[in-house]
Design a protein around this motif. Structure first.
Motif, PDB file in Angstrom:
ATOM      1  N   GLU A  95       0.850  -1.189   0.000  1.00  0.00           N
ATOM      2  CA  GLU A  95       0.000   0.000   0.000  1.00  0.00           C
ATOM      3  C   GLU A  95       0.884   1.236   0.000  1.00  0.00           C
ATOM      4  O   GLU A  95       1.679   1.428   0.933  1.00  0.00           O
ATOM      5  N   ALA A  96       0.779   2.046  -1.025  1.00  0.00           N
ATOM      6  CA  ALA A  96       1.468   3.336  -1.113  1.00  0.00           C
ATOM      7  C   ALA A  96       2.958   3.220  -0.780  1.00  0.00           C
ATOM      8  O   ALA A  96       3.489   4.008   0.001  1.00  0.00           O
ATOM      9  N   GLY A  97       3.615   2.224  -1.345  1.00  0.00           N
ATOM     10  CA  GLY A  97       5.040   2.071  -1.128  1.00  0.00           C
ATOM     11  C   GLY A  97       5.421   1.334   0.145  1.00  0.00           C
ATOM     12  O   GLY A  97       6.603   1.163   0.433  1.00  0.00           O
ATOM     13  N   TYR A  98       4.447   0.904   0.933  1.00  0.00           N
ATOM     14  CA  TYR A  98       4.718   0.158   2.162  1.00  0.00           C
ATOM     15  C   TYR A  98       4.219  -1.274   2.006  1.00  0.00           C
ATOM     16  O   TYR A  98       3.205  -1.521   1.368  1.00  0.00           O
ATOM     17  N   THR A  99       4.914  -2.178   2.617  1.00  0.00           N
ATOM     18  CA  THR A  99       4.464  -3.555   2.662  1.00  0.00           C
ATOM     19  C   THR A  99       3.787  -3.785   4.005  1.00  0.00           C
ATOM     20  O   THR A  99       4.367  -3.507   5.059  1.00  0.00           O
ATOM     21  N   VAL A 100       2.552  -4.255   3.937  1.00  0.00           N
ATOM     22  CA  VAL A 100       1.790  -4.510   5.158  1.00  0.00           C
ATOM     23  C   VAL A 100       1.654  -6.023   5.316  1.00  0.00           C
ATOM     24  O   VAL A 100       1.167  -6.705   4.415  1.00  0.00           O
ATOM     25  N   ARG A 101       2.122  -6.534   6.458  1.00  0.00           N
ATOM     26  CA  ARG A 101       1.998  -7.960   6.760  1.00  0.00           C
ATOM     27  C   ARG A 101       1.155  -8.112   8.017  1.00  0.00           C
ATOM     28  O   ARG A 101       1.463  -7.528   9.051  1.00  0.00           O
ATOM     29  N   GLU A 102       0.118  -8.895   7.881  1.00  0.00           N
ATOM     30  CA  GLU A 102      -0.739  -9.168   9.033  1.00  0.00           C
ATOM     31  C   GLU A 102      -0.694 -10.664   9.317  1.00  0.00           C
ATOM     32  O   GLU A 102      -0.869 -11.468   8.412  1.00  0.00           O
ATOM     33  N   ARG A 103      -0.464 -10.991  10.566  1.00  0.00           N
ATOM     34  CA  ARG A 103      -0.404 -12.399  10.979  1.00  0.00           C
ATOM     35  C   ARG A 103      -1.399 -12.624  12.109  1.00  0.00           C
ATOM     36  O   ARG A 103      -1.553 -11.778  12.980  1.00  0.00           O
ATOM     37  N   SER A 104      -2.025 -13.768  12.056  1.00  0.00           N
ATOM     38  CA  SER A 104      -2.900 -14.151  13.163  1.00  0.00           C
ATOM     39  C   SER A 104      -2.725 -15.638  13.398  1.00  0.00           C
ATOM     40  O   SER A 104      -2.502 -16.412  12.473  1.00  0.00           O
ATOM     41  N   CYS A 105      -2.815 -16.004  14.660  1.00  0.00           N
ATOM     42  CA  CYS A 105      -2.719 -17.417  15.001  1.00  0.00           C
ATOM     43  C   CYS A 105      -3.533 -17.655  16.264  1.00  0.00           C
ATOM     44  O   CYS A 105      -3.834 -16.730  17.012  1.00  0.00           O
ATOM     45  N   GLY A 106      -3.896 -18.873  16.471  1.00  0.00           N
ATOM     46  CA  GLY A 106      -4.659 -19.192  17.661  1.00  0.00           C
ATOM     47  C   GLY A 106      -5.008 -20.661  17.727  1.00  0.00           C
ATOM     48  O   GLY A 106      -4.953 -21.378  16.733  1.00  0.00           O
ATOM     49  N   ARG A 107      -5.356 -21.082  18.923  1.00  0.00           N
ATOM     50  CA  ARG A 107      -5.784 -22.458  19.165  1.00  0.00           C
ATOM     51  C   ARG A 107      -7.257 -22.447  19.522  1.00  0.00           C
ATOM     52  O   ARG A 107      -7.767 -21.458  20.041  1.00  0.00           O
ATOM     53  N   PHE A 108      -7.907 -23.556  19.250  1.00  0.00           N
ATOM     54  CA  PHE A 108      -9.304 -23.678  19.637  1.00  0.00           C
ATOM     55  C   PHE A 108      -9.542 -25.056  20.214  1.00  0.00           C
ATOM     56  O   PHE A 108      -8.799 -25.997  19.946  1.00  0.00           O
ATOM     57  N   SER A 109     -10.582 -25.130  21.041  1.00  0.00           N
ATOM     58  CA  SER A 109     -10.889 -26.390  21.707  1.00  0.00           C
ATOM     59  C   SER A 109     -12.358 -26.402  22.088  1.00  0.00           C
ATOM     60  O   SER A 109     -12.904 -25.394  22.529  1.00  0.00           O
ATOM     61  N   ARG A 110     -12.973 -27.554  21.935  1.00  0.00           N
ATOM     62  CA  ARG A 110     -14.355 -27.749  22.366  1.00  0.00           C
ATOM     63  C   ARG A 110     -14.526 -29.216  22.711  1.00  0.00           C
ATOM     64  O   ARG A 110     -14.090 -30.090  21.961  1.00  0.00           O
ATOM     65  N   THR A 111     -15.144 -29.518  23.835  1.00  0.00           N
ATOM     66  CA  THR A 111     -15.349 -30.893  24.283  1.00  0.00           C
ATOM     67  C   THR A 111     -16.801 -31.078  24.680  1.00  0.00           C
ATOM     68  O   THR A 111     -17.384 -30.210  25.320  1.00  0.00           O
ATOM     69  N   LEU A 112     -17.367 -32.200  24.292  1.00  0.00           N
ATOM     70  CA  LEU A 112     -18.717 -32.527  24.742  1.00  0.00           C
ATOM     71  C   LEU A 112     -18.801 -34.011  25.038  1.00  0.00           C
ATOM     72  O   LEU A 112     -18.021 -34.810  24.529  1.00  0.00           O
TER      73      LEU A 112
END
Length: 151
Positions: A95-112
């Motif tokens: 964007e406009a001469g800049y490099t934008v890096r977005e990172r996301s991470c996460g864990r999930f869990s569900r038990t029944l």
């Protein structure tokens, strides 16, 4: 009559609301998918449970948008169904001469809890469009008490 048992702590929602109100100045607020009994980087995906009396099955649907099937683990252990996984994404754009890096991470869990005596081979899973559907047989009704006559 439902034969399934769910672990739900209604007070966890109050804890989450108080934590959000008191820590919003210093920490990021939690989302509706987190609980205070687990670390904040673990979320619990939304779940819907549907019973099909014609097929004598139960289907649990989990919303997992943006998560690939290979990032999801499904385990059956001692009549408990556990859905866990970890996801990480990286987006990069210029964007406009800049490099934008977005990172996301996460864990999930569900038990029944599964109906007592459910065999792991009877559990079926299918994932389409970010929705994981897990189908398993509904438990049998417990035997009714029977009075024994003395001879």
């Amino acid at each position: 009559m439902s034969l399934m048992h769910f672990h739900y702590d209604p007070l966890s929602e109050f804890d989450r609301l108080f934590d959000d109100a008191l820590s919003s100045r210093f920490l990021r607020p939690s989302t509706a998918l987190t609980t205070t009994t687990e670390p904040r980087d673990i979320f619990k995906p939304r779940m819907d449970v549907h019973e099909n009396p014609e097929n004598n099955t139960v289907t649990a649907s989990f919303d997992l948008p943006g998560i690939k099937p290979e990032e999801v683990n499904i385990d059956v252990n001692q009549d408990r169904l556990s859905i866990t996984g970890e996801s990480s994404t990286t987006q990069e754009r210029d964007e406009a001469g800049y490099t934008v890096r977005e990172r996301s991470c996460g864990r999930f869990s569900r038990t029944l809890m599964l109906p007592q005596g459910t065999k792991p081979d009877d559990v079926r899973a299918k994932m389409e469009h970010g929705v994981l559907n897990v189908t398993f047989p509904k438990g049998q009704a417990p035997p009714q008490p029977k009075r024994i006559t003395i001879e």
